[in-house]
Design a protein around this motif. Structure first.
Motif, PDB file in Angstrom:
ATOM      1  N   SER A 202      -6.639   5.006  17.687  1.00 19.76           N
ATOM      2  CA  SER A 202      -5.308   4.883  17.084  1.00 19.76           C
ATOM      3  C   SER A 202      -5.161   3.588  16.293  1.00 19.76           C
ATOM      4  O   SER A 202      -4.493   3.555  15.255  1.00 19.76           O
ATOM      5  CB  SER A 202      -4.228   4.960  18.167  1.00 19.76           C
ATOM      6  OG  SER A 202      -4.405   3.920  19.121  1.00 19.76           O
ATOM      7  N   ALA A 203      -5.787   2.491  16.756  1.00 21.40           N
ATOM      8  CA  ALA A 203      -5.693   1.214  16.037  1.00 21.40           C
ATOM      9  C   ALA A 203      -6.394   1.299  14.683  1.00 21.40           C
ATOM     10  O   ALA A 203      -5.881   0.808  13.662  1.00 21.40           O
ATOM     11  CB  ALA A 203      -6.293   0.092  16.882  1.00 21.40           C
ATOM     12  N   GLN A 204      -7.558   1.935  14.654  1.00 19.52           N
ATOM     13  CA  GLN A 204      -8.281   2.106  13.394  1.00 19.52           C
ATOM     14  C   GLN A 204      -7.495   3.016  12.448  1.00 19.52           C
ATOM     15  O   GLN A 204      -7.474   2.800  11.230  1.00 19.52           O
ATOM     16  CB  GLN A 204      -9.669   2.692  13.646  1.00 19.52           C
ATOM     17  CG  GLN A 204     -10.529   2.782  12.389  1.00 19.52           C
ATOM     18  CD  GLN A 204     -11.902   3.379  12.659  1.00 19.52           C
ATOM     19  OE1 GLN A 204     -12.283   3.576  13.806  1.00 19.52           O
ATOM     20  NE2 GLN A 204     -12.653   3.677  11.602  1.00 19.52           N
ATOM     21  N   PHE A 205      -6.847   4.032  13.016  1.00 15.57           N
ATOM     22  CA  PHE A 205      -6.013   4.932  12.212  1.00 15.57           C
ATOM     23  C   PHE A 205      -4.890   4.149  11.530  1.00 15.57           C
ATOM     24  O   PHE A 205      -4.694   4.258  10.315  1.00 15.57           O
ATOM     25  CB  PHE A 205      -5.428   6.022  13.111  1.00 15.57           C
ATOM     26  CG  PHE A 205      -4.469   6.955  12.429  1.00 15.57           C
ATOM     27  CD1 PHE A 205      -4.916   8.084  11.769  1.00 15.57           C
ATOM     28  CD2 PHE A 205      -3.097   6.705  12.452  1.00 15.57           C
ATOM     29  CE1 PHE A 205      -4.024   8.953  11.136  1.00 15.57           C
ATOM     30  CE2 PHE A 205      -2.199   7.561  11.824  1.00 15.57           C
ATOM     31  CZ  PHE A 205      -2.668   8.687  11.169  1.00 15.57           C
ATOM     32  N   ASP A 206      -4.154   3.345  12.296  1.00 17.76           N
ATOM     33  CA  ASP A 206      -3.053   2.558  11.730  1.00 17.76           C
ATOM     34  C   ASP A 206      -3.556   1.581  10.670  1.00 17.76           C
ATOM     35  O   ASP A 206      -2.913   1.370   9.640  1.00 17.76           O
ATOM     36  CB  ASP A 206      -2.329   1.791  12.833  1.00 17.76           C
ATOM     37  CG  ASP A 206      -1.545   2.699  13.761  1.00 17.76           C
ATOM     38  OD1 ASP A 206      -1.217   3.828  13.347  1.00 17.76           O
ATOM     39  OD2 ASP A 206      -1.259   2.288  14.904  1.00 17.76           O
ATOM     40  N   SER A 207      -4.707   0.959  10.925  1.00 14.50           N
ATOM     41  CA  SER A 207      -5.275   0.008   9.977  1.00 14.50           C
ATOM     42  C   SER A 207      -5.651   0.682   8.665  1.00 14.50           C
ATOM     43  O   SER A 207      -5.399   0.144   7.575  1.00 14.50           O
ATOM     44  CB  SER A 207      -6.509  -0.660  10.594  1.00 14.50           C
ATOM     45  OG  SER A 207      -7.136  -1.516   9.663  1.00 14.50           O
ATOM     46  N   LEU A 208      -6.218   1.884   8.745  1.00  8.03           N
ATOM     47  CA  LEU A 208      -6.612   2.606   7.535  1.00  8.03           C
ATOM     48  C   LEU A 208      -5.393   3.042   6.731  1.00  8.03           C
ATOM     49  O   LEU A 208      -5.430   3.038   5.489  1.00  8.03           O
ATOM     50  CB  LEU A 208      -7.469   3.817   7.913  1.00  8.03           C
ATOM     51  CG  LEU A 208      -8.099   4.597   6.757  1.00  8.03           C
ATOM     52  CD1 LEU A 208      -8.975   3.690   5.894  1.00  8.03           C
ATOM     53  CD2 LEU A 208      -8.907   5.787   7.284  1.00  8.03           C
ATOM     54  N   VAL A 209      -4.314   3.407   7.411  1.00  8.20           N
ATOM     55  CA  VAL A 209      -3.073   3.759   6.702  1.00  8.20           C
ATOM     56  C   VAL A 209      -2.605   2.577   5.862  1.00  8.20           C
ATOM     57  O   VAL A 209      -2.292   2.720   4.668  1.00  8.20           O
ATOM     58  CB  VAL A 209      -1.971   4.178   7.700  1.00  8.20           C
ATOM     59  CG1 VAL A 209      -0.614   4.272   6.981  1.00  8.20           C
ATOM     60  CG2 VAL A 209      -2.310   5.523   8.337  1.00  8.20           C
ATOM     61  N   GLN A 210      -2.540   1.392   6.457  1.00  2.00           N
ATOM     62  CA  GLN A 210      -2.089   0.208   5.721  1.00  2.00           C
ATOM     63  C   GLN A 210      -3.050  -0.140   4.589  1.00  2.00           C
ATOM     64  O   GLN A 210      -2.628  -0.542   3.500  1.00  2.00           O
ATOM     65  CB  GLN A 210      -1.953  -0.973   6.690  1.00  2.00           C
ATOM     66  CG  GLN A 210      -0.890  -0.785   7.751  1.00  2.00           C
ATOM     67  CD  GLN A 210       0.465  -0.394   7.170  1.00  2.00           C
ATOM     68  OE1 GLN A 210       0.946  -0.977   6.191  1.00  2.00           O
ATOM     69  NE2 GLN A 210       1.092   0.616   7.760  1.00  2.00           N
ATOM     70  N   GLN A 211      -4.333   0.009   4.832  1.00  3.11           N
ATOM     71  CA  GLN A 211      -5.336  -0.300   3.811  1.00  3.11           C
ATOM     72  C   GLN A 211      -5.178   0.602   2.596  1.00  3.11           C
ATOM     73  O   GLN A 211      -5.151   0.129   1.453  1.00  3.11           O
ATOM     74  CB  GLN A 211      -6.732  -0.145   4.408  1.00  3.11           C
ATOM     75  CG  GLN A 211      -7.873  -0.349   3.411  1.00  3.11           C
ATOM     76  CD  GLN A 211      -9.222  -0.038   4.028  1.00  3.11           C
ATOM     77  OE1 GLN A 211      -9.447  -0.289   5.218  1.00  3.11           O
ATOM     78  NE2 GLN A 211     -10.136   0.519   3.237  1.00  3.11           N
ATOM     79  N   ARG A 212      -5.067   1.896   2.832  1.00  3.57           N
ATOM     80  CA  ARG A 212      -5.015   2.836   1.708  1.00  3.57           C
ATOM     81  C   ARG A 212      -3.688   2.806   0.967  1.00  3.57           C
ATOM     82  O   ARG A 212      -3.627   3.169  -0.204  1.00  3.57           O
ATOM     83  CB  ARG A 212      -5.343   4.248   2.195  1.00  3.57           C
ATOM     84  CG  ARG A 212      -6.797   4.378   2.610  1.00  3.57           C
ATOM     85  CD  ARG A 212      -7.271   5.796   2.705  1.00  3.57           C
ATOM     86  NE  ARG A 212      -8.707   5.839   2.935  1.00  3.57           N
ATOM     87  CZ  ARG A 212      -9.409   6.953   3.114  1.00  3.57           C
ATOM     88  NH1 ARG A 212      -8.779   8.137   3.092  1.00  3.57           N
ATOM     89  NH2 ARG A 212     -10.706   6.902   3.309  1.00  3.57           N
ATOM     90  N   ARG A 213      -2.626   2.387   1.641  1.00  7.40           N
ATOM     91  CA  ARG A 213      -1.349   2.234   0.941  1.00  7.40           C
ATOM     92  C   ARG A 213      -1.412   1.144  -0.117  1.00  7.40           C
ATOM     93  O   ARG A 213      -0.566   1.095  -1.011  1.00  7.40           O
ATOM     94  CB  ARG A 213      -0.234   1.906   1.935  1.00  7.40           C
ATOM     95  CG  ARG A 213       0.220   3.096   2.772  1.00  7.40           C
ATOM     96  CD  ARG A 213       1.376   2.705   3.665  1.00  7.40           C
ATOM     97  NE  ARG A 213       2.508   2.253   2.882  1.00  7.40           N
ATOM     98  CZ  ARG A 213       3.455   1.417   3.312  1.00  7.40           C
ATOM     99  NH1 ARG A 213       3.377   0.944   4.540  1.00  7.40           N
ATOM    100  NH2 ARG A 213       4.445   1.072   2.525  1.00  7.40           N
ATOM    101  N   ALA A 214      -2.443   0.284  -0.049  1.00  9.72           N
ATOM    102  CA  ALA A 214      -2.548  -0.851  -0.977  1.00  9.72           C
ATOM    103  C   ALA A 214      -3.704  -0.722  -1.958  1.00  9.72           C
ATOM    104  O   ALA A 214      -3.907  -1.614  -2.789  1.00  9.72           O
ATOM    105  CB  ALA A 214      -2.699  -2.145  -0.179  1.00  9.72           C
ATOM    106  N   GLU A 215      -4.492   0.379  -1.886  1.00 13.36           N
ATOM    107  CA  GLU A 215      -5.657   0.471  -2.753  1.00 13.36           C
ATOM    108  C   GLU A 215      -5.667   1.776  -3.544  1.00 13.36           C
ATOM    109  O   GLU A 215      -5.046   2.766  -3.169  1.00 13.36           O
ATOM    110  CB  GLU A 215      -6.954   0.332  -1.939  1.00 13.36           C
ATOM    111  CG  GLU A 215      -7.216   1.461  -0.955  1.00 13.36           C
ATOM    112  CD  GLU A 215      -8.479   1.261  -0.139  1.00 13.36           C
ATOM    113  OE1 GLU A 215      -8.962   0.108  -0.048  1.00 13.36           O
ATOM    114  OE2 GLU A 215      -8.984   2.249   0.429  1.00 13.36           O
TER     115      GLU A 215
END
Length: 293
Positions: A202-215
């Protein structure tokens, strides 16, 4: 300061659920050991939300959902599923529960689900219009932002009140279904993130959401929402700019075993609360229809 009534006959589960809720310092939890005690507490404490296990003595979770709906349709109910209770969960959703959480996923999913349902249930109030509103037609375009999604869902719930389509309980369930569709459009559509990752990490999932919202190419993709509301029917079409998917691979919402899985949970709720859910062939657009009962 919302009050949550927790009904569960298992002491360990009750304590674990209480500890999860207490991660939000604004929440006050009160407890009952079965459905009958929960119903008695409901009448005296007037909680803002009921969170119930399904398999309990005296009165089970389905009986509690039905009784609470009869007494106060505006109070949302979230049920907790466990192995062996899937058929009861499907029945609870059919008679009025606003959402569900598998107990096996409670650490990650429970508090988020409760907070979202509380938000949807407290955004219903709207001043009555001095004229009769026959129909609403609008198109919205929003960015990949969960706060914008929450605001738009609240706005659509207010529109339901204005056209007089459904009661308070169905307004909440309508809001849950639309929010799930919008989140799917953002996460799985525009950001192209598989829900399996959420179950694995779940932590990696949340991190990827934030990452892709910016790239790129994800951050510039939009969600388009077209609505048509009347006193007889609501039609909401939600489209994303992702690659799409094969709709025939979606889990069967009539199979109770799917209630224990996080993947497909959003579609299952959409199909439980709406009269029709239709995907286009490419899977990047969904139309949800709710008719007046």
């Amino acid at each position: 300061m919302p009050t949550i009534l927790v009904a569960d006959d298992d002491d360990r589960d009750r304590n674990r659920i209480g500890a999860i809720l207490e991660r939000d310092p604004s929440i006050t939890a009160i407890y009952a050991v079965d459905g009958a005690e929960a119903l008695a507490q409901f009448e005296t404490a007037k909680p803002d939300l009921v969170l119930t296990d399904l398999q309990m003595p005296i009165m089970n979770g389905v009986g509690l959902v039905h009784a609470v709906r009869q007494k106060c349709g505006s109070t949302p109910i979230v049920v907790m599923t466990s192995h062996g209770s899937q058929e009861l969960a499907a029945e609870a959703l059919a008679v009025g529960a606003a959402s569900y959480v598998p107990k096996s996923e409670a650490d990650y999913e429970l508090l988020n689900t409760v907070q979202h349902v509380l938000t949807l249930s407290t955004r219903r109030a709207v001043a009555p219009l001095p004229v009769e509103l026959k129909q609403i037609r609008r198109v919205y375009v929003i960015h990949n932002d969960s706060q914008l999604i929450t605001s738009l869902v609240g706005h659509l719930q207010e529109n339901l009140v204005q056209v007089g389509l459904c009661d308070e309980s169905d307004q909440i369930r309508f809001g849950v279904a639309i929010e799930e569709a919008l989140i799917n459009a953002m996460i799985h559509g525009n950001l192209e993130i598989d829900s399996d990752l959420k179950e694995q990490d779940s932590a990696q999932f949340d991190s990827l959401v934030q990452q892709r919202r910016a790239e790129q190419p994800y951050k510039d993709r939009k969600i388009e929402v077209e609505i048509e509301l009347s006193a007889k029917q609501a039609t909401v079409t939600i489209g994303d700019q992702g690659l799409g998917f094969d709709p025939t691979t979606l889990p069967d919402p009539t199979d109770p075993e799917n209630l224990e899985k996080i993947s497909g949970r959003g579609v299952l709720l959409m199909r439980s609360f709406m009269d029709e859910v239709q995907f286009n062939e490419s899977g990047n657009q969904v139309t949800l229809i709710k008719r007046k009962t």
